[in-house]
Motif scaffolding. Structure first.
Motif, short mmCIF file in Angstrom:
data_model
loop_
_atom_site.label_atom_id
_atom_site.label_comp_id
_atom_site.label_asym_id
_atom_site.label_seq_id
_atom_site.Cartn_x
_atom_site.Cartn_y
_atom_site.Cartn_z
N VAL A 65 44.88 56.90 5.22
CA VAL A 65 45.94 56.27 6.00
C VAL A 65 47.20 57.13 5.86
O VAL A 65 47.75 57.26 4.77
N LEU A 66 47.62 57.73 6.97
CA LEU A 66 48.78 58.62 6.97
C LEU A 66 50.08 57.85 7.17
O LEU A 66 51.14 58.31 6.73
N HIS A 67 50.00 56.71 7.86
CA HIS A 67 51.20 55.92 8.13
C HIS A 67 50.80 54.49 8.41
O HIS A 67 49.84 54.24 9.15
N ASP A 68 51.50 53.55 7.82
CA ASP A 68 51.30 52.12 8.07
C ASP A 68 52.63 51.57 8.57
O ASP A 68 53.59 51.46 7.81
N ASP A 69 52.68 51.28 9.86
CA ASP A 69 53.95 50.94 10.48
C ASP A 69 54.23 49.44 10.45
O ASP A 69 53.30 48.63 10.63
N PRO A 70 55.48 49.03 10.24
CA PRO A 70 55.84 47.60 10.27
C PRO A 70 55.49 46.94 11.59
O PRO A 70 55.29 45.72 11.64
N ALA A 71 55.38 47.72 12.68
CA ALA A 71 55.03 47.15 13.98
C ALA A 71 53.55 46.80 14.07
O ALA A 71 53.11 46.21 15.06
N GLY A 72 52.76 47.15 13.04
CA GLY A 72 51.36 46.73 12.99
C GLY A 72 50.35 47.81 13.26
O GLY A 72 49.15 47.60 13.06
N TRP A 73 50.77 48.99 13.73
CA TRP A 73 49.82 50.06 14.01
C TRP A 73 49.71 51.00 12.79
O TRP A 73 50.61 51.06 11.96
N ARG A 74 48.61 51.74 12.74
CA ARG A 74 48.39 52.69 11.65
C ARG A 74 47.91 54.02 12.20
O ARG A 74 47.20 54.07 13.21
N LEU A 75 48.26 55.07 11.50
CA LEU A 75 47.77 56.41 11.78
C LEU A 75 46.80 56.80 10.68
O LEU A 75 47.15 56.71 9.49
N ARG A 76 45.58 57.20 11.05
CA ARG A 76 44.55 57.48 10.05
C ARG A 76 43.80 58.76 10.39
O ARG A 76 43.74 59.18 11.54
N LEU A 77 43.22 59.36 9.37
CA LEU A 77 42.23 60.41 9.51
C LEU A 77 40.89 59.85 9.06
O LEU A 77 40.80 59.26 7.98
N HIS A 78 39.85 60.03 9.87
CA HIS A 78 38.50 59.62 9.49
C HIS A 78 37.67 60.88 9.26
O HIS A 78 37.68 61.79 10.09
N ILE A 79 36.95 60.91 8.15
CA ILE A 79 36.04 62.01 7.85
C ILE A 79 34.64 61.42 7.72
O ILE A 79 34.37 60.62 6.82
N PHE A 80 33.77 61.80 8.65
CA PHE A 80 32.42 61.26 8.70
C PHE A 80 31.51 62.09 7.78
O PHE A 80 31.43 63.31 7.91
N LEU A 81 30.82 61.42 6.88
CA LEU A 81 30.03 62.09 5.86
C LEU A 81 28.57 62.20 6.29
O LEU A 81 28.14 61.55 7.24
N PRO A 82 27.79 63.07 5.61
CA PRO A 82 26.37 63.22 5.98
C PRO A 82 25.66 61.87 6.00
O PRO A 82 25.85 61.03 5.13
N GLY A 83 24.85 61.68 7.04
CA GLY A 83 24.11 60.43 7.19
C GLY A 83 24.84 59.37 7.97
O GLY A 83 24.33 58.25 8.14
N TYR A 84 26.03 59.70 8.51
CA TYR A 84 26.80 58.67 9.20
C TYR A 84 26.11 58.20 10.47
O TYR A 84 25.71 58.98 11.32
N TYR A 85 25.97 56.91 10.58
CA TYR A 85 25.56 56.28 11.83
C TYR A 85 26.31 54.96 11.93
O TYR A 85 26.73 54.38 10.92
N ASP A 86 26.48 54.50 13.13
CA ASP A 86 27.29 53.31 13.37
C ASP A 86 26.44 52.21 13.97
O ASP A 86 25.62 52.47 14.84
N ARG A 87 26.63 51.00 13.51
CA ARG A 87 25.99 49.85 14.13
C ARG A 87 26.84 49.40 15.31
O ARG A 87 28.07 49.45 15.24
N PRO A 88 26.23 48.95 16.41
CA PRO A 88 27.03 48.46 17.53
C PRO A 88 27.99 47.35 17.09
O PRO A 88 27.60 46.43 16.38
#
Length: 215
Positions: A65-88
């Protein structure tokens, strides 16, 4: 530090997908091309107790989490690791993403009217399948059902809007089950601690970002 760049986000209607995409796209592109600023934002996380506490590690995904704003939004970096898969799943918030490194197969399944714990997962229809590559960006409304399968160490820059609902549904075809998940406010201290990123892990992630010339 990023106040002027992100000022347009403060009065944004996060249900207006087109406007969100136009507004966040300029910010994400600005951050993606200003590596000095991105580096500064990443390097301050270990010294910021609040941002460190919000950053998370899972078996197949790291979130800084790079920034957590009082207005409710956030700035993030996601790093996907080996084996990553997403459920719907859908989301509690609308978000925008820009791909910095790697790629992932991205499947869209339509709006979340059909989501239910007892739903027939075999009937979940893919309506769009695309590959997200470095430089690509998109905005996803919180009602859209989607899933991703990522190359190892894919990195994305995310602007996540304020939460617009209390829960979202995750579906797993392999076990034939769906379940509701809630935001951090509904978690036990043990659940929060289990996903909090350790100091060692955070330093490892930051070192990798530097090695990849991302931050």
């Amino acid at each position: 530090m990023i106040g002027r760049l992100t000022e347009p986000l403060h009065d944004l209607d996060w249900n207006d997908t087109h406007t969100v995409h136009t507004t966040t796209g300029k910010i994400l592109t600005g951050l993606a091309t200003d590596r000095d600023l991105l580096h500064t934002l990443v390097q301050r996380i270990p010294q910021d107790e609040h941002l460190s506490r919000l950053s998370e590690h899972y078996d197949i995904l790291d979130k800084l989490v790079l920034h957590d704003d009082p207005a409710g939004w956030r700035l993030r970096l996601h790093i996907f690791l080996p084996g990553y898969y997403d459920r719907p799943h859908n989301h509690r918030w609308t978000y925008s993403s820009q791909i910095l490194r790697g790629s992932y197969a991205h499947t869209l399944h339509g709006l979340d009217d059909i989501l239910d714990e007892g739903m027939d997962l075999a009937s979940l229809q893919p309506y769009m399948v695309r590959t997200e590559k470095p430089g690509d960006s998109y905005t996803l409304h919180h009602r859209m059902i989607h899933a991703a399968v990522a190359e190892p160490h894919t990195v994305t820059l995310i602007i996540r809007g304020p939460a617009l609902k209390d829960r979202f549904l995750v579906s797993d075809r392999d076990i034939g089950r769906s379940w509701w998940q809630y935001g951090a406010a509904g978690e036990t201290p043990e659940e929060s601690d289990s996903k909090r990123m350790s100091v060692d892990r955070m330093n490892h992630v930051i070192d990798n970002l530097a090695e990849w010339n991302l931050a």
